[in-house]
Design an enzyme around this catalytic site. Structure first.
Site, short mmCIF file in Angstrom:
data_model
loop_
_atom_site.label_atom_id
_atom_site.label_comp_id
_atom_site.label_asym_id
_atom_site.label_seq_id
_atom_site.Cartn_x
_atom_site.Cartn_y
_atom_site.Cartn_z
N CYS A 269 -0.61 4.13 2.05
CA CYS A 269 -0.51 3.95 3.50
C CYS A 269 0.91 4.19 4.01
O CYS A 269 1.11 4.82 5.05
CB CYS A 269 -0.94 2.54 3.89
SG CYS A 269 -2.55 2.04 3.25
N ASP A 270 1.90 3.65 3.29
CA ASP A 270 3.26 3.61 3.82
C ASP A 270 4.26 4.47 3.08
O ASP A 270 5.40 4.61 3.52
CB ASP A 270 3.76 2.15 3.81
CG ASP A 270 2.83 1.21 4.57
OD1 ASP A 270 2.23 1.67 5.55
OD2 ASP A 270 2.72 0.04 4.18
N CYS B 98 0.85 -1.19 0.00
CA CYS B 98 0.00 0.00 0.00
C CYS B 98 0.88 1.24 0.00
O CYS B 98 1.39 1.66 1.05
CB CYS B 98 -0.94 0.01 1.20
SG CYS B 98 -2.07 1.43 1.24
#
Length: 651
Positions: free
Chosen positions: A147-148, A144
């Site tokens: 997300c990261d 992701c």
């Protein structure tokens, strides 16, 4: 196999499932939640348990571990009464109601179901791609980018995206904000992404494509910090293996929604995601709702999943209110409302819950001729409902019981309300005959309505009884809604006010309001509102009542002095005009009293609202003073002045 009966059953364990559970539990729906055990090879909590730091979820400025935030979700759900089972639902039956869900050891009967089983990011398997010793998952390898991608270990470092679809193009463009360079590794010589997405990626100077290649190994950094240091990339055409120094690898090869256990009973799209009605969480089966990544192939974020979980719980609550779902537990007494029975009408009493072997003797209802309706004693077992034999009225005629109970659907209610609104009393017939004739005309209107073509035929008595229930419930709810509206604060939406009104109604009458469709129809109708206001304003010295169930307002002033004199004497010839003038005066006086009562009622509501606003302002000032007193650093000149002013006001 244990069997459970619930109003709402939630399947899932991530932010969508727990948000739905929190909202459902706070609505006193007592939900059951099945979080699964290693479902889709992931521990309870979903994809959040496979990540380390979560930095983009509001409320955690310092960030929080994925497994820790999931545990907080779980504790909050349990705090409000959610019952959680660490079992996997492996089979469902949505073909009939109540819905059935099965685990290895339990069967659940639910009036509504929320599916929030999520989706699992697809990952490639090669040396160094896994977790544990020798693996770099969550230590440089992720699935992701959104997300990261902003994590410190990826900033200003070369990064890799594996994939060839729209997701890969989108994530590569996103990562250019943080990485010094982004490589797209694709095993073919062309992308399957859309032309516009390809153009955006290929025209970005920070993106480089490595065609016809695949990753065969991931290795650590030279400093020995245990994070990703580079990749071994193999050309699938020539077989050559090259070394690529990077600090991050992101899989963008798609997700697999966890919908196999549904066995095709819900409509899915071509990628296996649950299809929902736009703007809602409603699925192809009425009463089944979907939330989170199981129906979201675009955003796939924890916060968006939580939002749809809230939507699903509210949609489920509204659905249960519409169908009038009520949960009756074993041994709970059910009291039936008394029925007025006309001659020839079938009588069906509400069956009580009884204990094992108990003999039940129903009390005889009263019929028009005042004769008792006798039934034989009933013996029931295990609390099961047993219906009595056909009832005989002892005037020589048999009163057979109907095979099915006459139920009113929202569609039938709409037809009845339209009939009431569009039918007036015949003023030519005598007063005592108006009620009967009026409701016969209502029944005829309902029967002739095109919308009632598939509905059972309604007798006049049925229409009258149903209208009385609708009118009484809606009248009570209007009062609750007006009260909720008077307490409305800034930022509250119409739905928020409506939920407060539902809460007031439940607290006042110990039952849920299930006639929102009727309220929405009647609330702005002039005929009903005038009748409602007439009934609400009870004038002193008058027995005037608003006959809402008969369609008109009757005035009876037989207790007043003027009316006694009017009926006691016969007016002489030629004085008819004076008599009409007298009636006009009485009518005008009555209208003035009505206006006075309405004005008084509005003034009372305004006074309550002003008092409520004053209390809230006082609480706000107290809270502001508390925050100023609690500051450890030195206050500014303005803050010091404000603090002294608030203290003076409090003293």
């Amino acid at each position: 196999m244990e069997t459970h009966k619930t109003k709402v059953c939630i399947v899932g364990s991530g932010p969508a499932a727990h948000t739905a559970a929190i909202y459902a539990a706070r609505a006193e729906l007592k939900p059951l939640l099945f979080e699964g055990w290693m479902a889709n090879d992931i521990a309870p909590g979903g994809q959040l348990t496979t990540t380390t730091d979560v930095e983009n979820f509001p409320g955690f400025p310092e960030g929080i571990l994925g497994i820790d935030i999931v545990e907080k979700f779980r504790k909050q759900s349990e705090r409000f009464g959610t019952k959680i089972f660490t079992e996997t639902v492996n089979k469902v039956d949505f073909s009939s109601k109540p819905f059935k869900l099965f685990t290895d050891s339990r069967t659940v009967l639910a009036d509504a179901v929320i599916v929030s089983t999520g989706a699992v990011a697809k990952r490639l398997s090669f040396t160094g791609s896994g977790e544990g010793v020798g693996g770099f998952w969550n230590r440089g390898i992720s699935a992701c980018a959104v997300c990261d991608g902003a994590a410190p270990i990826f900033r200003n470092k070369p990064l890799v995206v594996i994939g060839g679809g729209d997701s890969a193009m989108e994530e590569a463009n996103f990562l250019t904000k943080y990485g010094s360079k982004v490589y797209i590794i694709h095993r073919r010589d062309t992308f399957r992404a859309s032309k516009i997405m390809q153009q955006r990626a290929l025209s970005n100077p920070k993106i480089e494509v490595i065609w016809n290649s695949s990753v065969v190994e991931a290795y650590g950094d030279e400093e020995g910090r245990g994070v990703l240091g580079g990749l071994k990339v193999k050309n699938v055409v020539t077989g050559d293996v090259s070394d690529l120094k990077v600090s991050g690898l992101f899989f963008a090869i798609g997700h697999e929604p966890a919908t196999k256990f549904l066995d095709g009973q819900l409509e899915l799209d071509e990628d296996g995601y649950v299809v929902t009605k736009p703007g809602t969480t409603k699925t192809s089966v009425v009463g089944v709702f979907a939330a989170g990544d199981v129906q979201d192939k675009k955003y796939r974020q924890a916060i968006t999943a939580a939002g749809t979980g809230c939507m699903a719980a509210l949609d489920a609550e509204h659905y249960l209110q519409e169908i009038g779902s009520q949960q009756v537990e074993l041994g709970q007494a059910v009291r039936a409302a008394p029925h007025t029975v006309e001659l020839g009408q079938a009588v069906r009493a509400v069956p009580p819950t009884v204990e094992l072997g108990q003999v039940v003797r129903p009390a005889p209802p009263t019929v028009d001729f005042g004769q008792a309706v006798r039934t034989a004693p009933l013996t029931v077992e295990f609390g099961q409902v047993v219906r009595a034999d056909p009832i005989t009225v002892y005037n020589g005629e048999s009163n057979s019981r109907r095979d099915t109970r006459c139920k009113w659907s929202p569609t039938a209610d709409v037809v009845l309300i339209n009939a009431w609104l569009n039918t007036d009393k015949d003023i030519i017939v005598p007063v005592e005959q108006r009620a009967t004739a009026f409701w016969k005309r209502i029944a005829a209107y309902c029967s002739s309505s095109p919308e009632a073509a598939r509905l059972p035929k309604r007798e006049s008595s049925h229409c009258k009884q149903r209208w009385q229930k609708i009118n009484d419930s809606v009248r009570k709810f209007v009062e609750c809604y007006d009260h909720a509206l008077s307490q409305r604060t800034r930022g509250q939406s119409e739905d928020d006010v409506l939920q407060v009104a539902y809460h007031f109604y439940f607290n006042n009458y110990q039952m849920k309001f299930t006639l929102e469709h009727a309220w929405r129809m009647l609330r702005h109708e002039r005929k009903w509102r005038s009748s409602y206001m007439a009934q609400s304003s009870k004038t002193s010295g008058s027995s005037k009542r608003a006959k809402l169930d008969e369609g008109v307002t009757f005035s009876s002033s037989s207790n007043t002095k003027s009316n006694v004199e009017e009926h006691a004497t016969v007016p002489p010839i030629g004085v008819m005009s004076s008599e009409h003038e007298g009636k006009k005066v009485v009518t005008e006086t009555t209208n003035e009293e009505r206006e006075s009562n309405s004005r008084s009622r509005l003034e009372n509501l305004w006074a309550l609202n002003e008092k409520d606003i004053a209390e809230r302002n006082k609480l706000s000032r107290i809270e502001l003073l508390r925050s100023l007193l609690g500051k450890t650093e030195k206050l500014s000149e303005k803050e010091e002045t404000l603090k002294n002013k608030l203290i003076d006001e409090m003293l």
